[in-house]
Scaffold this active site. Structure first.
Site, PDB file in Angstrom:
ATOM      1  N   CYS A  11      22.839 -54.304 -54.587  1.00 31.85           N
ATOM      2  CA  CYS A  11      23.075 -54.649 -55.991  1.00 31.85           C
ATOM      3  C   CYS A  11      23.073 -53.334 -56.772  1.00 31.85           C
ATOM      4  CB  CYS A  11      21.960 -55.582 -56.444  1.00 31.85           C
ATOM      5  SG  CYS A  11      22.231 -56.351 -58.030  1.00 31.85           S
ATOM      6  N   CYS A  54      27.909 -37.035 -58.019  1.00 27.64           N
ATOM      7  CA  CYS A  54      28.357 -35.988 -57.093  1.00 27.64           C
ATOM      8  C   CYS A  54      29.680 -36.290 -56.409  1.00 27.64           C
ATOM      9  CB  CYS A  54      27.289 -35.720 -56.042  1.00 27.64           C
ATOM     10  SG  CYS A  54      27.075 -37.065 -54.852  1.00 27.64           S
ATOM     11  N   CYS A 100      29.790 -41.941 -55.885  1.00 27.04           N
ATOM     12  CA  CYS A 100      28.682 -41.626 -56.789  1.00 27.04           C
ATOM     13  C   CYS A 100      29.233 -40.945 -58.041  1.00 27.04           C
ATOM     14  CB  CYS A 100      27.694 -40.707 -56.070  1.00 27.04           C
ATOM     15  SG  CYS A 100      26.318 -40.166 -57.115  1.00 27.04           S
TER      16      CYS A 100
END
Length: 138
Positions: A125, A56, A53
């Site tokens: 996706c 984070c 991510c």
């Protein structure tokens, strides 16, 4: 891999997210936008590693689970763990879709569809700007 359900949520103010992220990263991950198809290098990337991510740093997808869906966005058939993502109903485009977010910080990543390859039959996706690829060391 960590089990996100046992970790506290990453929470920041909008101002903190805006300072940390580029305008496009903020718009996609915090305001639930979508990057243009075929616009991000991760779509065609064949490098080996883990996609984390951008907000984070939590691991989300492994390059071994990535495939070319032809849609213009990086696509994966599985997350690194079931606890890495959270799913939410999305009815924004006059249809019902399943939005996926980072379970650790609630960042919008993209959507999951039931038209992927084996072994799951799923297609995650994902917006490339929502990811940070950490290459495997050789």
């Amino acid at each position: 891999m960590s089990d996100n359900k046992n970790q506290p949520k990453v929470t920041k103010t909008d101002e903190e997210w805006q300072r940390q992220l580029t305008t496009q990263q903020y718009t996609v991950t915090r305001l639930h936008a979508t990057e243009p198809p075929f616009s991000h290098p991760y779509n065609a990337s064949k490098k080996q590693g883990t996609y984390a991510c951008i907000c984070c740093g939590e691991p989300l997808f492994a390059s071994n689970d990535k495939f070319d869906s032809g849609t213009g966005w990086p696509s994966f058939h599985s997350p690194v763990s079931q606890s890495a993502l959270s799913e939410h109903e999305d009815r924004k485009l006059f249809t019902s879709r399943t939005e996926v977010r980072c379970a650790a910080c609630d960042s919008h990543l993209g959507h999951v569809f039931p038209d992927g390859p084996d072994p799951t039959g799923l297609r995650y996706c994902i917006n490339g700007v929502a990811l940070n690829m950490k290459e495997d060391e050789e």
